[in-house]
Design an enzyme around this catalytic site. Structure first.
Site, mmCIF file in Angstrom:
data_model
loop_
_atom_site.group_PDB
_atom_site.id
_atom_site.type_symbol
_atom_site.label_atom_id
_atom_site.label_comp_id
_atom_site.label_asym_id
_atom_site.label_seq_id
_atom_site.Cartn_x
_atom_site.Cartn_y
_atom_site.Cartn_z
ATOM 1 C CG HIS A 1 -1.977 1.026 1.182
ATOM 2 N ND1 HIS A 1 -1.720 2.347 1.465
ATOM 3 C CD2 HIS A 1 -3.296 0.948 0.860
ATOM 4 C CE1 HIS A 1 -2.856 3.036 1.318
ATOM 5 N NE2 HIS A 1 -3.819 2.221 0.952
ATOM 6 C CD GLU B 1 -5.383 1.572 -3.033
ATOM 7 O OE1 GLU B 1 -6.563 1.561 -2.697
ATOM 8 O OE2 GLU B 1 -4.443 1.641 -2.228
HETATM 9 C C1 PEP Z 1 -6.898 3.064 0.452
HETATM 10 O O1 PEP Z 1 -6.316 3.501 1.427
HETATM 11 O O2 PEP Z 1 -6.581 1.955 -0.015
HETATM 12 C C2 PEP Z 1 -7.955 3.875 -0.135
HETATM 13 C C3 PEP Z 1 -8.358 3.594 -1.339
HETATM 14 O O3 PEP Z 1 -8.446 4.908 0.643
HETATM 15 P P1 PEP Z 1 -9.734 5.824 0.311
HETATM 16 O O4 PEP Z 1 -10.818 4.941 -0.210
HETATM 17 O O5 PEP Z 1 -10.074 6.450 1.638
HETATM 18 O O6 PEP Z 1 -9.282 6.822 -0.702
#
Ligand code: PEP
Length: 243
Positions: free
Chosen positions: A91, A158
């Site tokens: 992450h 992400e």
């Molecule tokens: C995450 O931390 O993996 C994430 C996607 O956070 P958020 O949905 O709060 O943006």
């Protein structure tokens, strides 16, 4: 294959809330496969509360090795033993807060697979990298070096700048990135590359979930903040396309 909706609780939640949250998920009939990833101390309680349900349980990190002198770390073997089926790895908060390298993440993914866990490996560019036109190259490099040989698991795209900010990339940018990730996976992993689910993560909420989950090659969502309330998490899952 149903969409995967994984909730990353990060360093939030407490024991008091586990029962009601698990009950709400158990009572729902989601179109998607749900995975809850709470902090380590809540895993055993969640495993008991979700027993004999279809809902998956995941941790947010693991060590590469099955045991040893690694104070403060947790092995994938132990995570499996307490009832986890999944583990989030790489992450961006761990890459930033703990300096995790692609090579370390590959080692953790190999350890997770050896222990019988499904790794959910996160990749994504910073805002500066996107502005510089480097997003796809950055993600391709992360994939090349964060996935061990023979990797089989889940990828979560992400973009760092979309996490917790309320901002999301355009549909065109998500589509282009997921296509690039698929192409890289097919080239890198002849066995599993074509079928590995690619989740989108970054400010997924009940009101944008359906449009994000409908995009090509988006196999589900990794959800941070909006996974903390069962109703919001389930509303996101309700946005998954029917299979
Ligand atoms: C995450 O931390 O993996 C994430 C996607 O956070 P958020 O949905 O709060 O943006």
């Amino acid at each position: 294959m149903p969409s995967i909706i994984a909730g990353n609780w990060k360093m939030n939640g407490n024991l008091d809330g586990v029962g009601a949250y698990a009950e709400a998920l158990r009572a729902a009939q989601p179109k998607a496969s749900l995975i809850v990833c709470p902090p380590f101390p809540l895993l055993a309680a969640f495993a008991a509360a979700l027993a004999e349900s279809e809902i998956g349980l995941g941790a947010q990190d693991c060590h590469a090795r099955p045991s040893g002198a690694h104070t403060g770390d947790v092995s994938a073997v132990l995570l499996r033993a307490v009832g986890c089926g999944y583990v989030i790895l790489g992450h961006s908060e761990r890459r930033a807060d703990h300096g995790e390298s692609n090579a370390e993440i590959a080692g953790k993914a190999a350890g997770a697979i050896a222990a019988g866990l499904v790794p959910i490996v996160c990749v994504g560019e910073s805002e500066a990298q996107r502005d510089a036109g480097e997003a796809e190259d950055v993600v391709r490099t992360q994939l090349r070096h964060s996935l061990p040989a023979g990797f089989d698991g889940v990828i979560a795209y992400e973009p760092v700048w979309a996490i917790g900010t309320g901002r999301t990339p355009s549909a065109a940018d998500i589509t282009a990135m997921h296509a690039a990730i698929r192409a890289a996976l097919v080239e890198q992993l002849p066995e599993a590359g074509a079928r590995i689910p690619i989740l989108y993560g970054g400010s997924v909420k009940p009101d944008n979930a359906a449009s994000l989950l409908a995009l090509p090659e988006v196999g589900g969502a990794l959800v941070g903040g909006a996974s903390l309330k069962a109703a919001d998490f389930l509303a996101i899952a309700a946005g998954a396309p029917s299979v």
